[in-house]
Structure formats: structure tokens, C-alpha cells
Motif scaffolding. Structure first.
Motif, PDB file in Angstrom:
ATOM      1  N   GLN A   1      -5.276  -6.955   1.931  1.00  0.00           N
ATOM      2  CA  GLN A   1      -6.087  -6.642   2.604  1.00  0.00           C
ATOM      3  C   GLN A   1      -6.323  -4.619   3.220  1.00  0.00           C
ATOM      4  O   GLN A   1      -7.181  -4.158   3.506  1.00  0.00           O
ATOM      5  CB  GLN A   1      -6.250  -7.687   3.600  1.00  0.00           C
ATOM      6  CG  GLN A   1      -6.427  -8.763   3.662  1.00  0.00           C
ATOM      7  CD  GLN A   1      -5.911  -9.750   4.285  1.00  0.00           C
ATOM      8  OE1 GLN A   1      -4.765  -9.389   5.030  1.00  0.00           O
ATOM      9  NE2 GLN A   1      -6.373 -11.232   4.532  1.00  0.00           N
ATOM     10  N   ARG A   2      -4.455  -4.144   3.095  1.00  0.00           N
ATOM     11  CA  ARG A   2      -4.116  -3.199   3.578  1.00  0.00           C
ATOM     12  C   ARG A   2      -5.463  -2.004   2.415  1.00  0.00           C
ATOM     13  O   ARG A   2      -5.746  -1.648   2.897  1.00  0.00           O
ATOM     14  CB  ARG A   2      -3.390  -2.859   2.861  1.00  0.00           C
ATOM     15  CG  ARG A   2      -2.168  -3.902   4.172  1.00  0.00           C
ATOM     16  CD  ARG A   2      -0.816  -2.869   3.637  1.00  0.00           C
ATOM     17  NE  ARG A   2       0.240  -3.588   4.850  1.00  0.00           N
ATOM     18  CZ  ARG A   2       1.260  -4.227   5.275  1.00  0.00           C
ATOM     19  NH1 ARG A   2       1.971  -3.420   3.965  1.00  0.00           N
ATOM     20  NH2 ARG A   2       2.193  -4.495   6.002  1.00  0.00           N
TER      21      ARG A   2
ATOM     22  N   LEU B   1       0.416 -14.855  -0.310  1.00  0.00           N
ATOM     23  CA  LEU B   1       0.426 -14.693   0.906  1.00  0.00           C
ATOM     24  C   LEU B   1       0.751 -12.734   0.658  1.00  0.00           C
ATOM     25  O   LEU B   1      -0.328 -11.747   1.584  1.00  0.00           O
ATOM     26  CB  LEU B   1       1.191 -14.793   1.806  1.00  0.00           C
ATOM     27  CG  LEU B   1       0.984 -16.652   1.909  1.00  0.00           C
ATOM     28  CD1 LEU B   1       1.340 -17.462   2.996  1.00  0.00           C
ATOM     29  CD2 LEU B   1      -1.131 -16.703   2.397  1.00  0.00           C
ATOM     30  N   GLU B   2       1.308 -12.150   0.523  1.00  0.00           N
ATOM     31  CA  GLU B   2       1.638 -11.013   0.234  1.00  0.00           C
ATOM     32  C   GLU B   2       1.263 -10.249  -0.751  1.00  0.00           C
ATOM     33  O   GLU B   2       0.692  -9.198   0.035  1.00  0.00           O
ATOM     34  CB  GLU B   2       3.474 -10.688  -0.465  1.00  0.00           C
ATOM     35  CG  GLU B   2       4.442 -11.260   0.305  1.00  0.00           C
ATOM     36  CD  GLU B   2       4.670 -10.611   1.967  1.00  0.00           C
ATOM     37  OE1 GLU B   2       4.364  -9.018   2.256  1.00  0.00           O
ATOM     38  OE2 GLU B   2       5.055 -10.751   3.211  1.00  0.00           O
ATOM     39  N   LYS B   3       1.194 -10.829  -1.725  1.00  0.00           N
ATOM     40  CA  LYS B   3      -0.393  -9.637  -2.001  1.00  0.00           C
ATOM     41  C   LYS B   3      -1.734 -10.247  -1.665  1.00  0.00           C
ATOM     42  O   LYS B   3      -2.734  -9.019  -1.572  1.00  0.00           O
ATOM     43  CB  LYS B   3      -0.712 -10.793  -3.595  1.00  0.00           C
ATOM     44  CG  LYS B   3       0.661 -10.677  -4.608  1.00  0.00           C
ATOM     45  CD  LYS B   3       0.395 -11.176  -5.984  1.00  0.00           C
ATOM     46  CE  LYS B   3       1.560 -10.788  -6.625  1.00  0.00           C
ATOM     47  NZ  LYS B   3       1.306 -12.185  -7.918  1.00  0.00           N
ATOM     48  N   ILE B   4      -1.899 -10.704  -1.192  1.00  0.00           N
ATOM     49  CA  ILE B   4      -3.355 -10.847  -0.341  1.00  0.00           C
ATOM     50  C   ILE B   4      -2.996  -9.892   1.003  1.00  0.00           C
ATOM     51  O   ILE B   4      -3.975  -8.989   1.331  1.00  0.00           O
ATOM     52  CB  ILE B   4      -3.622 -12.321   0.159  1.00  0.00           C
ATOM     53  CG1 ILE B   4      -3.376 -13.700  -0.969  1.00  0.00           C
ATOM     54  CG2 ILE B   4      -5.131 -12.119   1.578  1.00  0.00           C
ATOM     55  CD1 ILE B   4      -3.799 -14.780  -0.322  1.00  0.00           C
ATOM     56  N   LYS B   5      -1.491  -9.802   1.592  1.00  0.00           N
ATOM     57  CA  LYS B   5      -1.621  -8.705   2.605  1.00  0.00           C
ATOM     58  C   LYS B   5      -1.540  -7.415   1.514  1.00  0.00           C
ATOM     59  O   LYS B   5      -2.753  -6.552   3.153  1.00  0.00           O
ATOM     60  CB  LYS B   5      -0.664  -9.217   3.519  1.00  0.00           C
ATOM     61  CG  LYS B   5      -0.183  -8.456   4.359  1.00  0.00           C
ATOM     62  CD  LYS B   5       1.287  -8.520   4.926  1.00  0.00           C
ATOM     63  CE  LYS B   5       1.401  -7.681   6.195  1.00  0.00           C
ATOM     64  NZ  LYS B   5       2.969  -8.239   6.968  1.00  0.00           N
ATOM     65  N   HIS B   6      -1.286  -7.201   1.366  1.00  0.00           N
ATOM     66  CA  HIS B   6      -1.102  -5.719   0.318  1.00  0.00           C
ATOM     67  C   HIS B   6      -3.168  -5.847   0.014  1.00  0.00           C
ATOM     68  O   HIS B   6      -3.442  -4.411   0.031  1.00  0.00           O
ATOM     69  CB  HIS B   6      -0.274  -5.328  -0.710  1.00  0.00           C
ATOM     70  CG  HIS B   6       0.757  -5.156  -0.167  1.00  0.00           C
ATOM     71  ND1 HIS B   6       1.774  -4.254   0.686  1.00  0.00           N
ATOM     72  CD2 HIS B   6       2.259  -6.261   0.299  1.00  0.00           C
ATOM     73  CE1 HIS B   6       2.645  -5.111   1.008  1.00  0.00           C
ATOM     74  NE2 HIS B   6       3.504  -5.698   0.691  1.00  0.00           N
TER      75      HIS B   6
ATOM     76  N   SER C   1       0.116   0.540  -1.722  1.00  0.00           N
ATOM     77  CA  SER C   1       0.635  -1.104  -1.544  1.00  0.00           C
ATOM     78  C   SER C   1      -0.092  -1.203  -2.806  1.00  0.00           C
ATOM     79  O   SER C   1       1.063  -2.255  -3.731  1.00  0.00           O
ATOM     80  CB  SER C   1      -0.613  -1.759  -1.062  1.00  0.00           C
ATOM     81  OG  SER C   1      -0.561  -1.572   0.442  1.00  0.00           O
TER      82      SER C   1
END
Length: 352
Positions: A180-181, A173-178, A160
């Protein structure tokens, strides 16, 4: 013709004699009656005296019997007294011997006490060395497992991070997803490391008298309980002497395991029981429980039926409870973990 004076005198004498005779007869008759009455009274008195005499004889016989019995008892008591005197002399001799032996025992006890202190120190040192060795052995055994468990979240974190670094124009949104990972991976690694540290070090207990329901409610505040899980607390509150922080960690682990075992749907019941020798806190759930062949292994370090985790959770819980002088046990039907805390001083007191 006038009567002869002599004849007249004789006649008078005869008449008087007859009167006297009649009187004498009458007196004789009366005397006879009196004699009969007196004889009757005398017979009654004789009978009464005979009865009294018989009673006296009976009493004399009773007294004689009692006297004989008393004499026999006196003889028996004299024999017993002689035996007692003999035993007293023997006891006196024995007491003297016991005092001598007691003096020797006290002296020996002091010597043994000194030796015991020395041996206890040696045993403590050996136990500490064994414990250190055992812990080092365990640490060595599950090092490879830790490496594997840490490698997975570390790989996710690196992947990530690389994606974020190499894609500056990535949507938010993709940045937030990564991110969170990354946070999840860091959290997993932190949890693994904390488990290992908690197992390796056995810190001193900070003991205070605390309400069990207070610890339970504090534990629940740190756990996410799904709406589909019905959690209930039963039983009267009790005070217990414990390290509330460590006992809270045990409760959190057991409640979390119960929720995971029912897969977030069912019931979890926490029951406080005041037994004769201990206070029991039961964590009961509606799950299928642990199969019999695995029940003996669930408290072993590194043993787990989950896909993730170090397998140290229940081992740490057992260690903490035993550090309090208690026991952690498991039983099926229904699936229940029970924490048995010892009663100490006022620990059985109902919490206000």
C-alpha cells in the motif's frame, strides 16, 4: 216742406266727405302704424347689417393678418430655401471630396490589412516563443521543488521494496502494508508528473455544449466526500460551451480544495448563477479561507500552503478557465472560488 235739393246734395256730400275723411284718417293712422313697424324692422335690419359688417371687418382684419404672416413665412422659407440650396451645393462638394478620401482610405485599409496579417503572424510567433520561454523558465525554476517532491515518495517506495525483497517470510499483513505504501508513493509521483505535464502543454479544447450539473455530478463521482461534509448544489442548470473533460478537472480540483480547507468537516455549496454577461459557478465552503496577504499569490505556479503537492493545481485551473475565455477568481467571507464562463450562443439556455 221739402228740402232744397241743393242743400240735400250738399248735406250728402258733407256726410260722404266726413266718411271719406274718417276713412282717410283711419288709413293714415294704419299707414302710420305700418310706417312705424317698417321703421322698426328697418332699424333692426340696419343693426343686423352693422353687426354683420363688423364681423366682416373682423374677418377681413384676421385674413389680412394671416396674409401678412403667410407672406412673412414665405419670405422666410424663400431665405431658408436659398440657404438649403447653398448647403446642398456645399454638401455635394463635400460628398465628392469624401468619396475621394474614402477611396484613398479603402486603399490604405487594404495596405494596412496586409501589414496587419504580417504583424499578427509575427506577434503570434513572438508570443509562442515568449510562452515557450516562460514555460521553460518556470520549469527550470521548480525543477528543484519537483526533485524534492518526487524524492520523498521515491524514498518510501525504495524502502518498502527493499524490505519486501529482504524479508521473504514477512507476515501477509505487513506485506500488504508495504505494498500500500508503494502504491501510495507511485500515485503521488504520478499526480506530480501529470500536474507538470498539464501545466506545460496547453492542448486544444474539444468544445461541446454541455450541462453544468452533468459536469458537476461527474466531478463528484471522482471525489471521496466524507460523511461529515454536507455538499449541496444550488441554482438552475445551464448549458455552456466547453471542453467538459477539462472543466471537470477544474471542478474536481476546486471541490477537493474546499473539502481539504474545512478538514473534512463542514459544508461545501456549489451555486450556479446566470449573470448578465456570464455564467458563474461558485464553490463556497465553511473554511477560514485564504489570508488577505496570500490571496494574490494563490494562482501563481508552485505556490502552495500545503505540505505536499506541486502548487500547480490552481494555476492549471486558472489556465484552463482562461483558455475557455473565462475567469477564475477568489473572495473571502465566505471562502469562495468562482468560475466565470462566457455566454456563447445558446449557453444561457436552461438545460432540459
Amino acid at each position: 216742406m221739402e228740402r232744397d235739393p241743393v242743400l240735400r246734395d250738399l248735406t250728402e256730400i258733407s256726410v260722404n266727405a266726413l266718411k271719406d275723411l274718417e276713412l282717410a284718417r283711419k288709413e293714415l293712422k294704419e299707414n302710420d302704424l305700418r310706417m312705424q313697424e317698417m321703421n322698426k324692422l328697418a332699424n333692426e335690419r340696419v343693426n343686423e347689417m352693422s353687426r354683420v359688417n363688423q364681423q366682416l371687418q373682423d374677418k377681413i382684419s384676421f385674413v389680412e393678418t394671416m396674409t401678412k404672416s403667410i407672406q412673412e413665412k414665405n419670405e422666410h422659407l424663400e431665405k431658408e430655401l436659398k440657404i438649403t440650396e447653398t448647403e446642398k451645393i456645399n454638401y455635394s462638394k463635400l460628398n465628392s471630396l469624401l468619396k475621394e478620401d474614402l477611396t484613398k482610405v479603402i486603399k490604405k485599409e487594404k495596405e494596412l490589412s496586409i501589414k496587419q496579417i504580417f504583424l499578427e503572424r509575427k506577434v503570434k510567433e513572438q508570443a509562442e516563443n515568449l510562452m515557450k520561454g516562460e514555460k521553460m523558465s518556470i520549469i527550470g525554476t521548480f525543477t528543484s521543488r519537483l526533485a524534492h517532491d518526487i524524492r520523498n515518495p521515491l524514498s518510501k517506495l525504495k524502502m518498502s521494496h527493499d524490505i519486501l525483497c529482504n524479508s521473504p517470510n514477512m507476515p501477509v499483513l505487513e506485506k500488504i502494508k508495504h505494498q500500500q505504501r508503494i502504491e501510495s508513493a507511485i500515485s503521488n509521483m504520478t499526480h506530480i508528473i501529470e500536474d507538470v505535464l498539464e501545466f506545460v502543454r496547453m492542448s486544444e479544447l474539444n468544445m461541446h455544449e454541455t450541462s453544468l450539473k452533468t459536469i458537476i455530478k461527474s466531478s463528484l463521482e471522482g471525489i471521496h466526500i466524507p460523511p461529515s461534509v454536507k455538499l449541496e448544489i444550488k441554482g438552475d442548470d445551464r448549458m455552456t460551451l466547453c471542453d467538459s473533460r477539462k472543466l471537470e478537472a477544474v471542478f474536481i480540483n476546486l471541490i477537493t480544495n474546499a473539502i481539504e480547507s474545512i478538514r473534512g468537516k463542514g459544508f461545501v455549496t456549489i451555486i450556479i448563477k446566470d449573470n448578465k454577461e456570464n455564467i458563474e459557478i461558485c464553490f463556497e465552503d465553511s473554511g477560514s479561507g485564504v489570508i488577505p496577504r496570500l490571496q494574490e499569490k494563490i494562482f501563481e505556479p508552485m505556490f502552495t500552503t500545503k505540505q505536499h503537492g506541486t502548487g500547480l493545481g490552481l494555476a492549471i485551473c486558472k489556465m484552463i478557465v482562461e483558455q475557455h475565455g473565462g475567469r477564475l477568481i477568489y473572495k473571502n467571507t465566505p471562502s469562495t472560488f468562482s468560475v466565470l464562463m462566457p455566454k456563447v450562443n445558446n449557453s444561457t439556455m436552461v438545460a432540459q
